[in-house]
Design an enzyme around this catalytic site. Structure first.
Site, PDB file in Angstrom:
ATOM      1  N   ASN A   1       1.537  -1.212  -0.181  1.00 25.17           N
ATOM      2  CA  ASN A   1      -0.177   0.012  -0.482  1.00 25.17           C
ATOM      3  C   ASN A   1       0.549   1.662  -0.166  1.00 25.17           C
ATOM      4  O   ASN A   1       2.213   0.920   0.316  1.00 25.17           O
ATOM      5  CB  ASN A   1      -1.021   0.317   1.413  1.00 25.17           C
ATOM      6  CG  ASN A   1      -0.254  -0.181   2.504  1.00 25.17           C
ATOM      7  OD1 ASN A   1       0.038   0.965   2.709  1.00 25.17           O
ATOM      8  ND2 ASN A   1      -0.982  -1.401   3.709  1.00 25.17           N
TER       9      ASN A   1
ATOM     10  N   ASP B   1      -4.379  -6.139   5.553  1.00 26.26           N
ATOM     11  CA  ASP B   1      -5.477  -6.822   6.414  1.00 26.26           C
ATOM     12  C   ASP B   1      -5.004  -8.823   5.443  1.00 26.26           C
ATOM     13  O   ASP B   1      -6.359  -9.233   5.945  1.00 26.26           O
ATOM     14  CB  ASP B   1      -6.762  -6.376   5.995  1.00 26.26           C
ATOM     15  CG  ASP B   1      -6.622  -4.975   6.952  1.00 26.26           C
ATOM     16  OD1 ASP B   1      -6.019  -5.589   7.957  1.00 26.26           O
ATOM     17  OD2 ASP B   1      -7.598  -4.441   6.217  1.00 26.26           O
TER      18      ASP B   1
ATOM     19  N   LYS C   1       9.437 -17.117  -9.944  1.00 26.03           N
ATOM     20  CA  LYS C   1       8.353 -15.753 -10.145  1.00 26.03           C
ATOM     21  C   LYS C   1       6.950 -16.266 -11.247  1.00 26.03           C
ATOM     22  O   LYS C   1       6.807 -16.928 -12.336  1.00 26.03           O
ATOM     23  CB  LYS C   1       9.388 -15.413 -11.397  1.00 26.03           C
ATOM     24  CG  LYS C   1       8.176 -14.503 -12.661  1.00 26.03           C
ATOM     25  CD  LYS C   1       9.240 -12.927 -12.941  1.00 26.03           C
ATOM     26  CE  LYS C   1       8.744 -11.818 -13.984  1.00 26.03           C
ATOM     27  NZ  LYS C   1       8.836 -12.542 -15.113  1.00 26.03           N
TER      28      LYS C   1
ATOM     29  N   LYS D   1     -13.791   0.370  16.529  1.00 25.32           N
ATOM     30  CA  LYS D   1     -12.643  -0.681  16.649  1.00 25.32           C
ATOM     31  C   LYS D   1     -11.914  -0.144  18.132  1.00 25.32           C
ATOM     32  O   LYS D   1     -10.892  -0.866  18.284  1.00 25.32           O
ATOM     33  CB  LYS D   1     -11.164   0.271  15.549  1.00 25.32           C
ATOM     34  CG  LYS D   1     -11.313  -0.398  14.505  1.00 25.32           C
ATOM     35  CD  LYS D   1     -10.041   0.578  13.108  1.00 25.32           C
ATOM     36  CE  LYS D   1     -11.363  -0.149  11.654  1.00 25.32           C
ATOM     37  NZ  LYS D   1     -11.231   0.488  11.088  1.00 25.32           N
TER      38      LYS D   1
ATOM     39  N   LYS E   1     -11.170  -3.658  19.229  1.00 27.94           N
ATOM     40  CA  LYS E   1      -9.570  -4.261  19.669  1.00 27.94           C
ATOM     41  C   LYS E   1      -9.000  -3.445  20.842  1.00 27.94           C
ATOM     42  O   LYS E   1      -7.920  -3.580  21.291  1.00 27.94           O
ATOM     43  CB  LYS E   1      -8.698  -2.928  18.544  1.00 27.94           C
ATOM     44  CG  LYS E   1      -9.022  -3.070  17.323  1.00 27.94           C
ATOM     45  CD  LYS E   1      -8.212  -2.892  16.326  1.00 27.94           C
ATOM     46  CE  LYS E   1      -8.611  -3.484  14.492  1.00 27.94           C
ATOM     47  NZ  LYS E   1      -8.119  -3.245  13.473  1.00 27.94           N
TER      48      LYS E   1
END
Ligand code: CTP
Length: 401
Positions: free
Chosen positions: A208, A278, A288, A337, A341
């Site tokens: 990301n 995630d 590959k 959350k 958490k």
């Protein structure tokens, strides 16, 4: 009793308009402040503002009336415990690096052999100019503390690096250096930062856009507040922010889990700023993958939720901070959350605001704590966001001894 004597130098840059706030922070904290300005600084900030806030006469000229005890630049040096020049222009930095003393401030600085902090502020081209960079590197090598300018909007309307660090940050850096354990006893902190890379095959990964900057700034702020910091980072281009921070580099969510789990037991504060994937490919190919004409489907499996797992084992007095990036029902989701958490604070990132989020130098966040109104912070540099988060951790969350 005074907390110490601070000499504040001001040179002629637009950021000088913020220096009265810095003086006020020092005075409010119990420091005695004297101020030396260049003639150009007085184009940006007035004598009466500085005299009123510092409770002392302003020092401008080398050859004005003698001071209460002798030569002005020497008596200022003898009086001070530390000095900060904010803003420090390219000219001021250049003069100090080459030993030029042609006014009261430059003469005082040349005679100064105590902790000296410079907060550069200038246009980005001037800051990145080889001459300025050479001077800064030279001064740093001589033990002078350079408080790096931040990225953001500059007075010349351009976006870039060169904006003076905010007064709160300048104050905290000088204050922590003179009174290292003043705001926090030596505690241990663990910070995760950056993205994770999840292997698809031998050369490809799913990742990301996280730059790691927010987490690195938090690690730096925690260390500045006197904590022993372990930073576990996914792949980033960033250097370790301070030599006293222990940096461990990892790639995948699983590696990050392993390395953070080892360190979490001992940590008093855990800040999970990493953008952990995630999901990861369930069967990464050892070689590959070859291109085929048909569609390729990658089977993904969930990764371990590191924050949730570690915070589930929270011991008395430990503080866990997580991040949330929400697009809909932001606060409601982030509060959920916080509960699910078992975190003590969630830093809610806004994706809707310009200048906030991934891969930009600024951020706009809200701090969510249980049973307390959310704290909405305005858009500011990631360094300043980090300072706010760490202040909240130190002042509200860490149990007092
Ligand atoms: N986190 C973690 N381990 C993961 C995923 C996230 O420790 N495998 C941490 C992040 O470091 C961050 C917080 O959890 O502090 C983010 O929560 P998360 O539920 O992952 O947020 P989103 O990814 O935005 O979740 P969702 O997509 O469900 O909104």
């Amino acid at each position: 009793m005074t907390k110490g004597h601070i000499l504040v130098g001001i040179t002629g840059g637009i950021a000088a308009y913020k220096t009265p706030l810095l003086i006020r922070l020092f005075v409010k904290a119990g420091y005695e402040v004297r101020t030396v300005v260049t003639r150009n600084a007085l184009e940006f900030v007035t004598k009466s503002t500085l005299e009123t806030l510092s409770n002392n006469p302003l020092n401008i000229d080398l050859f004005s009336a003698a001071t209460e005890n002798g030569i002005r630049h020497i008596s200022l040096y003898e009086w001070a415990d530390a000095a900060i020049v904010a803003p420090a222009t390219a000219n001021c930095i250049g003069k100090l690096a080459s030993g030029i003393a042609d006014d009261l401030l430059s003469t005082t600085l040349l005679a100064f052999r105590k902790p000296l902090f410079l907060a550069p502020s200038m246009n980005e081209n001037m800051y990145l100019h080889f001459s300025t960079q050479k001077n800064i590197a030279y001064l740093q090598a001589q033990g002078i503390h350079i408080i790096e300018p931040e990225e953001g909007f500059l007075a010349c309307k351009a976006q870039g690096k060169g904006r003076m660090a905010e007064p709160e940050r300048l104050f905290s850096i000088v204050d922590q250096s003179l009174h290292p354990a003043a705001t926090a006893p030596k505690r241990k902190a663990l910070v995760s930062a950056g993205p994770t890379y999840e292997a698809v095959d031998a050369v490809r990964f799913i990742g990301n856009r996280s730059s790691g900057k927010m987490g690195y700034c938090i690690a730096e702020a925690l260390a500045r507040h006197g904590m022993e910091v372990e930073l576990v980072s996914g792949p980033t281009h960033l250097a370790c922010p301070r030599p006293d921070i222990r940096l461990t580099r990892v790639e995948s969510a699983e590696e990050m889990y392993r390395e953070t789990e080892k360190r979490a037991k001992d940590a008093d504060v855990v800040v999970m700023a990493a953008a952990v994937a995630d999901y990861r490919p369930a069967h990464p190919a050892p070689n590959k993958l070859k291109k085929k004409t048909a569609h390729l489907t990658i089977d993904l499996e969930p990764t371990t939720d590191i924050l949730k797992n570690l915070a589930a084992r929270k011991r008395q007095g430990q503080v866990f901070v997580g991040f949330a990036l929400e697009t809909d029902n932001e606060e409601e989701n982030a509060r959920r959350k916080l509960n699910e958490k078992n975190a003590d604070m969630i830093v809610l990132n806004s994706l809707h605001d310009e200048g906030a989020g991934f891969d930009v130098p600024t951020n706009k966040v809200s701090l969510l704590l249980p049973k307390q109104e959310s704290i909405h912070l305005p858009l500011m540099s990631k360094e300043d966001v980090a300072e706010h988060i760490v202040n909240e951790i130190v002042n509200t969350l860490i149990p007092k001894e």
